[in-house]
Design a protein around this motif. Sequence first.
Motif, mmCIF file in Angstrom:
data_model
loop_
_atom_site.group_PDB
_atom_site.id
_atom_site.type_symbol
_atom_site.label_atom_id
_atom_site.label_comp_id
_atom_site.label_asym_id
_atom_site.label_seq_id
_atom_site.Cartn_x
_atom_site.Cartn_y
_atom_site.Cartn_z
ATOM 1 N N THR A 1 -4.804 14.591 1.227
ATOM 2 C CA THR A 1 -5.129 13.971 2.148
ATOM 3 C C THR A 1 -4.280 13.060 2.691
ATOM 4 O O THR A 1 -3.957 12.577 1.620
ATOM 5 C CB THR A 1 -6.252 13.934 2.963
ATOM 6 O OG1 THR A 1 -6.826 13.320 1.986
ATOM 7 C CG2 THR A 1 -7.441 15.068 2.572
ATOM 8 N N ALA A 2 -3.835 12.585 3.964
ATOM 9 C CA ALA A 2 -3.297 11.844 4.739
ATOM 10 C C ALA A 2 -3.059 11.965 5.906
ATOM 11 O O ALA A 2 -3.637 12.329 6.429
ATOM 12 C CB ALA A 2 -1.469 12.275 4.077
ATOM 13 N N GLU A 3 -2.572 10.289 6.206
ATOM 14 C CA GLU A 3 -2.502 10.018 7.525
ATOM 15 C C GLU A 3 -1.780 8.844 7.884
ATOM 16 O O GLU A 3 -1.280 8.509 7.211
ATOM 17 C CB GLU A 3 -3.895 9.523 8.166
ATOM 18 C CG GLU A 3 -4.657 8.136 6.832
ATOM 19 C CD GLU A 3 -5.882 7.623 7.796
ATOM 20 O OE1 GLU A 3 -5.955 7.446 8.808
ATOM 21 O OE2 GLU A 3 -6.485 7.062 6.482
ATOM 22 N N GLY A 4 -1.273 8.870 9.334
ATOM 23 C CA GLY A 4 -0.336 7.901 9.821
ATOM 24 C C GLY A 4 -0.022 7.198 11.007
ATOM 25 O O GLY A 4 -1.011 7.610 11.785
ATOM 26 N N LEU B 1 0.608 -1.172 -0.020
ATOM 27 C CA LEU B 1 -0.239 0.345 0.126
ATOM 28 C C LEU B 1 1.054 1.865 -0.134
ATOM 29 O O LEU B 1 1.003 2.142 -1.222
ATOM 30 C CB LEU B 1 -0.737 0.185 1.758
ATOM 31 C CG LEU B 1 -2.085 -1.251 1.330
ATOM 32 C CD1 LEU B 1 -2.851 -0.972 2.368
ATOM 33 C CD2 LEU B 1 -3.101 -0.814 -0.461
ATOM 34 N N ILE B 2 2.152 1.153 0.472
ATOM 35 C CA ILE B 2 3.006 2.495 1.146
ATOM 36 C C ILE B 2 3.261 2.536 -0.455
ATOM 37 O O ILE B 2 3.396 4.279 -1.024
ATOM 38 C CB ILE B 2 4.066 2.713 1.938
ATOM 39 C CG1 ILE B 2 3.587 2.001 3.486
ATOM 40 C CG2 ILE B 2 5.032 3.307 2.161
ATOM 41 C CD1 ILE B 2 4.062 1.393 4.556
ATOM 42 N N PHE B 3 4.109 1.327 -0.858
ATOM 43 C CA PHE B 3 4.168 1.271 -2.400
ATOM 44 C C PHE B 3 3.665 2.161 -3.041
ATOM 45 O O PHE B 3 3.726 2.946 -4.022
ATOM 46 C CB PHE B 3 5.640 0.426 -3.074
ATOM 47 C CG PHE B 3 6.425 0.844 -2.383
ATOM 48 C CD1 PHE B 3 7.532 1.564 -2.967
ATOM 49 C CD2 PHE B 3 7.304 -0.262 -1.074
ATOM 50 C CE1 PHE B 3 9.181 0.782 -2.551
ATOM 51 C CE2 PHE B 3 8.067 -0.081 -1.006
ATOM 52 C CZ PHE B 3 9.313 0.102 -1.484
ATOM 53 N N SER B 4 2.253 1.704 -2.967
ATOM 54 C CA SER B 4 1.270 2.856 -4.469
ATOM 55 C C SER B 4 0.931 3.371 -4.741
ATOM 56 O O SER B 4 0.053 4.071 -5.382
ATOM 57 C CB SER B 4 -0.036 1.641 -4.418
ATOM 58 O OG SER B 4 -0.722 1.700 -2.686
ATOM 59 N N CYS B 5 0.955 4.009 -3.125
ATOM 60 C CA CYS B 5 0.746 6.025 -2.648
ATOM 61 C C CYS B 5 1.844 6.315 -3.706
ATOM 62 O O CYS B 5 1.345 7.731 -3.567
ATOM 63 C CB CYS B 5 0.532 6.343 -1.372
ATOM 64 S SG CYS B 5 -0.491 5.076 0.019
ATOM 65 N N TYR C 1 -5.238 2.609 10.897
ATOM 66 C CA TYR C 1 -5.099 4.333 10.577
ATOM 67 C C TYR C 1 -6.026 5.164 11.430
ATOM 68 O O TYR C 1 -6.938 3.814 11.991
ATOM 69 C CB TYR C 1 -5.159 4.853 9.030
ATOM 70 C CG TYR C 1 -3.911 4.137 8.424
ATOM 71 C CD1 TYR C 1 -2.938 4.867 8.136
ATOM 72 C CD2 TYR C 1 -3.907 3.194 7.547
ATOM 73 C CE1 TYR C 1 -1.953 3.893 7.582
ATOM 74 C CE2 TYR C 1 -3.381 2.173 6.677
ATOM 75 C CZ TYR C 1 -1.782 3.444 6.603
ATOM 76 O OH TYR C 1 -1.160 2.626 6.184
ATOM 77 N N PRO C 2 -5.803 6.230 11.887
ATOM 78 C CA PRO C 2 -6.131 7.025 12.388
ATOM 79 C C PRO C 2 -7.585 7.451 12.529
ATOM 80 O O PRO C 2 -8.546 7.051 13.162
ATOM 81 C CB PRO C 2 -5.475 8.218 12.494
ATOM 82 C CG PRO C 2 -4.267 7.748 12.563
ATOM 83 C CD PRO C 2 -4.641 7.219 11.176
ATOM 84 N N THR D 1 1.974 5.396 6.538
ATOM 85 C CA THR D 1 1.088 6.021 5.792
ATOM 86 C C THR D 1 0.752 6.161 4.415
ATOM 87 O O THR D 1 0.702 5.076 3.950
ATOM 88 C CB THR D 1 2.640 7.351 5.638
ATOM 89 O OG1 THR D 1 3.132 7.004 6.556
ATOM 90 C CG2 THR D 1 2.106 8.233 4.715
ATOM 91 N N LEU D 2 -0.417 6.260 4.342
ATOM 92 C CA LEU D 2 -1.768 6.448 3.477
ATOM 93 C C LEU D 2 -2.116 7.513 2.975
ATOM 94 O O LEU D 2 -2.464 9.400 4.234
ATOM 95 C CB LEU D 2 -2.963 5.615 4.222
ATOM 96 C CG LEU D 2 -3.971 5.624 3.191
ATOM 97 C CD1 LEU D 2 -3.171 4.890 1.943
ATOM 98 C CD2 LEU D 2 -5.598 5.265 3.965
#
Length: 236
Positions: A150-153, A12-16, A74-75, A139-140
């Motif tokens: 937007t992002a969260e982690g 998922l991280i790399f896909s981001c 995630y949060p 991280t997303l």
Amino acid sequence: MKNYLGFILILLIFSCQEKEKTNAVLDSPEVKEWDIEKLSIKSRQHLDSTKWDLKLFAQDIETYDQYSEIFKGYPLNKSPFPVAAYDYAVSSVPFIIEIGDLVFKGVRIGAYENPESDTVIDKLTLLVLTNDKNSSENTLVESRNYPYLTAEGTFEAQNNEFDWVFSASPDEYSTLILNMKLFDLRFGETIIIYPQKDKSFFYEQINDSPNNYENFEVFKKMIMNHPKVKNQLNIK
């Protein structure tokens, strides 16, 4: 189970970091300067079901069905929701900075100058003093709120856990909320977190960004030699 989840998280991280593209709705190429009128138009498009990208929505439902437990970690849980078609490419880049025996883990959040470009405009640079290269950092970064970024982690460091949520508006107003501490990033897009033994944390906000440097290595040297950072670390 943890190893499996870790593998999925890496995917998922790399896909981001991949460019995510759909059809543009407003002017083509994508709007570079957003005002309240254009933001209002985009807001109305998101509410209009005839403008929704249903193929993208179906993909999001399928993805959530496969990885819902990860998203819930995630949060903010990332549930599927329909949006008007858009053309936007987002970026999330993890990194490490070492100052002697001290280790910072960090993440850069940004968006590509345009979906065809290789140039990323960073909007947030977040560092946490972990003193452990292998500490957990997830991280997303999310493009579905276009034209908002937007992002969260999460970070784990020194018996501390940090949850964070970030949003950036195209009118240059952006915020980071980390463990309920709000940072107004108009006053600095680089945030450094210093965990304390009593589970509190100190912090620094630097009015600088990787965007201002020839490359990220030069920016890292700036951080390593910044007087505020040296003061926090008691480095002469």
